[in-house]
Structures are given as structure tokens and as C-alpha cells.
Design an enzyme around this catalytic site. Sequence first.
Site, mmCIF file in Angstrom:
data_model
loop_
_atom_site.group_PDB
_atom_site.id
_atom_site.type_symbol
_atom_site.label_atom_id
_atom_site.label_comp_id
_atom_site.label_asym_id
_atom_site.label_seq_id
_atom_site.Cartn_x
_atom_site.Cartn_y
_atom_site.Cartn_z
ATOM 1 N N ASP A 1 0.851 -1.192 0.000
ATOM 2 C CA ASP A 1 0.000 0.000 0.000
ATOM 3 C C ASP A 1 0.888 1.244 0.000
ATOM 4 O O ASP A 1 2.106 1.146 0.175
ATOM 5 C CB ASP A 1 -0.960 0.013 1.207
ATOM 6 C CG ASP A 1 -0.218 -0.182 2.516
ATOM 7 O OD1 ASP A 1 0.840 0.443 2.711
ATOM 8 O OD2 ASP A 1 -0.689 -0.985 3.358
ATOM 9 N N LYS B 1 -5.013 -0.284 -5.360
ATOM 10 C CA LYS B 1 -6.371 -0.840 -5.390
ATOM 11 C C LYS B 1 -7.294 0.204 -6.007
ATOM 12 O O LYS B 1 -7.294 1.351 -5.559
ATOM 13 C CB LYS B 1 -6.856 -1.117 -3.960
ATOM 14 C CG LYS B 1 -6.359 -2.429 -3.416
ATOM 15 C CD LYS B 1 -6.927 -2.672 -2.039
ATOM 16 C CE LYS B 1 -5.796 -2.977 -1.080
ATOM 17 N NZ LYS B 1 -6.133 -2.870 0.307
ATOM 18 N N ARG C 1 -11.254 1.097 -6.914
ATOM 19 C CA ARG C 1 -12.639 0.676 -6.728
ATOM 20 C C ARG C 1 -13.493 1.214 -7.856
ATOM 21 O O ARG C 1 -13.448 2.400 -8.167
ATOM 22 C CB ARG C 1 -13.178 1.260 -5.412
ATOM 23 C CG ARG C 1 -12.879 0.408 -4.246
ATOM 24 C CD ARG C 1 -13.359 1.040 -2.952
ATOM 25 N NE ARG C 1 -12.548 0.531 -1.869
ATOM 26 C CZ ARG C 1 -12.669 -0.684 -1.359
ATOM 27 N NH1 ARG C 1 -13.590 -1.512 -1.810
ATOM 28 N NH2 ARG C 1 -11.875 -1.068 -0.383
HETATM 29 C C1 R5P Z 1 -1.126 -1.681 7.428
HETATM 30 O O1 R5P Z 1 -1.170 -0.529 7.040
HETATM 31 C C2 R5P Z 1 0.127 -2.337 7.882
HETATM 32 O O2 R5P Z 1 1.273 -1.770 7.307
HETATM 33 C C3 R5P Z 1 0.094 -3.823 7.609
HETATM 34 O O3 R5P Z 1 -0.008 -3.994 6.220
HETATM 35 C C4 R5P Z 1 -1.099 -4.459 8.265
HETATM 36 O O4 R5P Z 1 -1.229 -4.048 9.586
HETATM 37 C C5 R5P Z 1 -0.970 -5.949 8.214
HETATM 38 O O5 R5P Z 1 -2.111 -6.496 8.810
HETATM 39 P P1 R5P Z 1 -2.712 -7.862 8.331
HETATM 40 O O6 R5P Z 1 -1.598 -8.852 8.362
HETATM 41 O O7 R5P Z 1 -3.788 -8.137 9.333
HETATM 42 O O8 R5P Z 1 -3.259 -7.663 6.963
#
Ligand code: R5P
Length: 275
Positions: free
Chosen positions: A149, A172, A174
Site C-alpha cells: 500500500d 487498489k 474501486r
Molecule cells: C497496514 O497498514 C500495515 O502496514 C500492515 O499492512 C497491516 O497491519 C498488516 O495487517 P494484516 O496482516 O492483518 O493484513
Amino acid sequence: MKYLLSESVRHFSLPNIRVERKIFADGEFYLRLLDDVKNKDVTIISNILASNILELFLLVDAVRRAEGTVVRMIIPYLGYARQDKIFLPGEAVSGAVVCSLLRQLNIPVVAYDVHSSELFQYLPFDHKSVLPCLVKRLPKKKYAVIAPDHGGVERARMVAALLKAPLQVMEKKREGYSVSITFTGKISGKTALIVDDMISGGATVIKAAKAALSHGAKEVIAIAAHGLFLSDARKKLEKSPISRILVSNTLPVKAGGKIEVVDVSELVEKSVFTR
Ligand code: R5P
């Protein structure tokens, strides 16, 4: 492999201040130093987890009352950092609260792979990363480094620079009810290396892995500084198309299956001896 905090103390051969801890029947926390810290420079190495922030404050108070000096706090994993802003009306910004509380202690803080740089405005960390240690353990391959992201772009850029590999950001889009995933560049024929600060439930890296494979990646490896692996994350990751997962031992993670744990106590050792 041990949990970083105890592992690092063992590695340093520094005297470890013993602490007696107990919880009274009413739930109140009690703490007492069992060793003399008078005129000593004390480094506190502790993660910030769901409920231990008070313990840290008591620890600092105990050292100060015993005429020691807390010269720095090393926080391998800073919890609450994901709530770095308001996502829904009425929320508290827990990350800001935790950082502002720590700032009141007036102690230099070294922290590793903090989720969001937004928090640096509340507490000026000496910010470090364990990811270079993880990168050293990767096999030689043609990588395309993937930030799952936009929040993780700087982290992934650093890894891409170390590997001299291209950086791709997962986007992503939408359209109505459907979500389409694209990458900012080509990953076809390469090993996709997903880089994240943490793996919690596993959904983020699994989603990114599936998208990378559907865009032609040969295989997928994931690296993350902190391995939380909550609820059934390990099971989901084992079933996922990710071939290897590397995390550090900032948190007490057991290696097994696809999960490899890299000991980063050497890095923490450097923080203790660097002023
Ligand atoms: C989100 O912004 C973080 O950088 C991680 O991508 C996220 O916390 C990972 O969480 P999960 O393993 O539950 O998808």
C-alpha cells in the site's frame, strides 16, 4: 531462538537489572528493582504492547528514585502505531497518545520499524529498521519489491535499493462494488518480494501475493519487521501461495512452516552502545 528482549540482554553481557513484578488482587501493578542502579546509566528495552505502558512509566520512576539515569529507551515494537489518525469520526488517535505520553518522560527513544511516520511529530524517535537484517537472509533472485500500500512505499523503497531491484506499488482501484488491483510496474517473471512493517492477520500479504502471481510473478516471498501472527494467521499463511515468510524476533515468534525468524539482537546491541 529467543524473544529479542531476553536474547539481546544475553548477547550484550551487560548487567541486567532484575525487576520484581506483581499484580495485586485489585488489578494494580507493582514493580520493584532488585538491583542497585545508583549513579548508573540504564537503558530500558521494551516493546509497547496493549497494556504495558504503565509498567514502563513505573520502571522509569523506580530507576530515577533509586538515583539511576535512564539514558535511553529502545522500543523494538511500538504497538498502537496503526491508529495514527482518525479513520472514523469519534476515534482517539491512540498512537499519538502513546507517543505523547512517552515524550513526557524526556528520554531519547530508539524505535524500530514504526508503522507510521505521522507519529514522529509526537515523539522524535531515532528511527531504525530491522529490514536490512532480513534482506541479508534472502536468496539471490531477480526481485520485484512490492509495497502492498502507499503507506509502505518508503520502507519498500529502502529494501529495493538494498537489493538493487525495481519497486512496485500495489494499487487498489474501486469501481462501484468491484475492486481491481494493479501494480505500478511489471513484475512478470520475477520473484515478488512483499515488504511490510508487520504481519498481523496475514490478509495484506496474502492479497498482495495473489495479485502478484496473477500479474505473472514467478513466486512470492514476504518480509516484515514484526510478526504478530494473530488468530489463525499462521494457518492462512501456510495455505497461501507465499513460499517463504521472514520476520524478525522483535516479538516472540516461533519459526516453523514457511515462517523464518531472523535474530536482530545485534542491531539492538548497536543502539545501546551508540549515543
Ligand atoms: C497496514 O497498514 C500495515 O502496514 C500492515 O499492512 C497491516 O497491519 C498488516 O495487517 P494484516 O496482516 O492483518 O493484513
